[in-house]
Scaffold this motif. Structure first.
Motif, mmCIF file in Angstrom:
data_model
loop_
_atom_site.group_PDB
_atom_site.id
_atom_site.type_symbol
_atom_site.label_atom_id
_atom_site.label_comp_id
_atom_site.label_asym_id
_atom_site.label_seq_id
_atom_site.Cartn_x
_atom_site.Cartn_y
_atom_site.Cartn_z
ATOM 1 N N HIS A 6 60.504 57.652 -9.490
ATOM 2 C CA HIS A 6 59.290 56.851 -9.400
ATOM 3 C C HIS A 6 58.623 57.124 -8.055
ATOM 4 N N ILE A 7 57.401 57.547 -8.111
ATOM 5 C CA ILE A 7 56.620 57.810 -6.893
ATOM 6 C C ILE A 7 55.603 56.693 -6.761
ATOM 7 N N THR A 8 55.672 56.037 -5.614
ATOM 8 C CA THR A 8 54.722 54.957 -5.368
ATOM 9 C C THR A 8 53.952 55.260 -4.091
ATOM 10 N N LYS A 9 52.721 54.820 -4.076
ATOM 11 C CA LYS A 9 51.886 54.974 -2.892
ATOM 12 C C LYS A 9 51.614 53.606 -2.322
ATOM 13 N N GLU A 10 51.788 53.506 -1.013
ATOM 14 C CA GLU A 10 51.461 52.257 -0.344
ATOM 15 C C GLU A 10 50.372 52.566 0.677
ATOM 16 N N TYR A 11 49.233 51.993 0.488
ATOM 17 C CA TYR A 11 48.108 52.256 1.383
ATOM 18 C C TYR A 11 48.253 51.414 2.646
ATOM 19 N N LEU A 12 47.835 52.015 3.765
ATOM 20 C CA LEU A 12 47.871 51.280 5.017
ATOM 21 C C LEU A 12 46.749 50.245 5.037
ATOM 22 N N GLN A 13 47.081 49.109 5.515
ATOM 23 C CA GLN A 13 46.107 48.029 5.592
ATOM 24 C C GLN A 13 45.496 48.019 6.999
ATOM 25 N N LEU A 14 44.204 47.839 7.079
ATOM 26 C CA LEU A 14 43.521 47.738 8.351
ATOM 27 C C LEU A 14 43.359 46.255 8.660
ATOM 28 N N GLU A 15 44.011 45.835 9.730
ATOM 29 C CA GLU A 15 43.966 44.420 10.067
ATOM 30 C C GLU A 15 42.695 44.126 10.845
ATOM 31 N N PRO A 16 41.909 43.177 10.384
ATOM 32 C CA PRO A 16 40.636 42.896 11.057
ATOM 33 C C PRO A 16 40.811 42.354 12.474
ATOM 34 N N ILE A 17 41.863 41.579 12.708
ATOM 35 C CA ILE A 17 42.059 41.022 14.058
ATOM 36 C C ILE A 17 42.379 42.140 15.037
ATOM 37 N N GLY A 18 43.184 43.096 14.626
ATOM 38 C CA GLY A 18 43.498 44.236 15.495
ATOM 39 C C GLY A 18 42.268 45.085 15.771
ATOM 40 N N LEU A 19 41.440 45.261 14.748
ATOM 41 C CA LEU A 19 40.219 46.049 14.917
ATOM 42 C C LEU A 19 39.245 45.358 15.874
ATOM 43 N N VAL A 20 39.108 44.053 15.768
ATOM 44 C CA VAL A 20 38.246 43.304 16.685
ATOM 45 C C VAL A 20 38.776 43.409 18.106
ATOM 46 N N PHE A 21 40.079 43.345 18.287
ATOM 47 C CA PHE A 21 40.675 43.473 19.619
ATOM 48 C C PHE A 21 40.374 44.841 20.218
ATOM 49 N N VAL A 22 40.494 45.898 19.426
ATOM 50 C CA VAL A 22 40.232 47.248 19.933
ATOM 51 C C VAL A 22 38.765 47.398 20.327
ATOM 52 N N PHE A 23 37.848 46.895 19.514
ATOM 53 C CA PHE A 23 36.425 46.975 19.871
ATOM 54 C C PHE A 23 36.109 46.155 21.118
ATOM 55 N N PHE A 24 36.696 44.975 21.238
ATOM 56 C CA PHE A 24 36.482 44.136 22.415
ATOM 57 C C PHE A 24 37.019 44.823 23.666
ATOM 58 N N PHE A 25 38.181 45.419 23.579
ATOM 59 C CA PHE A 25 38.777 46.141 24.704
ATOM 60 C C PHE A 25 37.910 47.335 25.099
ATOM 61 N N ALA A 26 37.397 48.067 24.115
ATOM 62 C CA ALA A 26 36.523 49.203 24.407
ATOM 63 C C ALA A 26 35.231 48.734 25.080
ATOM 64 N N LEU A 27 34.703 47.602 24.654
ATOM 65 C CA LEU A 27 33.494 47.055 25.271
ATOM 66 C C LEU A 27 33.748 46.686 26.731
ATOM 67 N N ILE A 28 34.882 46.085 27.006
ATOM 68 C CA ILE A 28 35.224 45.739 28.389
ATOM 69 C C ILE A 28 35.348 47.000 29.240
ATOM 70 N N LEU A 29 35.951 48.048 28.713
ATOM 71 C CA LEU A 29 36.069 49.302 29.459
ATOM 72 C C LEU A 29 34.708 49.909 29.773
ATOM 73 N N VAL A 30 33.795 49.856 28.822
ATOM 74 C CA VAL A 30 32.450 50.400 29.044
ATOM 75 C C VAL A 30 31.728 49.592 30.117
ATOM 76 N N ILE A 31 31.841 48.266 30.060
ATOM 77 C CA ILE A 31 31.197 47.411 31.060
ATOM 78 C C ILE A 31 31.770 47.685 32.445
ATOM 79 N N GLN A 32 33.082 47.828 32.556
ATOM 80 C CA GLN A 32 33.703 48.121 33.847
ATOM 81 C C GLN A 32 33.265 49.470 34.380
ATOM 82 N N PHE A 33 33.146 50.450 33.510
ATOM 83 C CA PHE A 33 32.734 51.785 33.939
ATOM 84 C C PHE A 33 31.309 51.768 34.475
ATOM 85 N N VAL A 34 30.412 51.088 33.781
ATOM 86 C CA VAL A 34 29.017 51.007 34.236
ATOM 87 C C VAL A 34 28.936 50.248 35.553
ATOM 88 N N ALA A 35 29.697 49.166 35.680
ATOM 89 C CA ALA A 35 29.700 48.398 36.927
ATOM 90 C C ALA A 35 30.251 49.240 38.082
#
Length: 102
Positions: A6-35
């Protein structure tokens, strides 16, 4: 003697909270770089403003008029006037003796 596989496929789930954290962290890095860039530009402006260039093509002090000499040395005169008295023992003879007698 056949086995079933039996071959089964399990798709990876994208967690929205983790994705929001990564975008927020990237935004902070961009703001720090510009400053940081703004801060570096300000530091460069301060360094350039306080740098004195001694050009050899200027007139000698003896050849300059008193007004031109005053204009040329205006920054140095203001620096001398703004110096704090008493820091390096540069009080006048009588102004350093506060309340002392004899």
């Amino acid at each position: 003697m056949y086995r079933k596989v039996h071959i089964t496929k399990e798709y990876l789930q994208l967690e929205p909270i983790g994705l929001v954290f990564v975008f927020f962290f990237a935004l902070i890095l961009v703001i720090q770089f510009v400053a940081m860039l703004f801060h570096r530009f300000g530091t460069l402006a301060h360094i350039l403003a306080s740098t004195e260039l001694n050009w050899s093509c200027t007139k000698k002090k003896e050849e300059m008029s008193p007004n031109a000499l005053l204009d040329k040395q205006a920054v140095e005169i203001v620096k001398q006037l703004q110096k704090l008295q008493g820091i390096d023992g540069d009080y006048d003879n009588d102004s350093g003796n506060l309340g002392q007698t004899g």
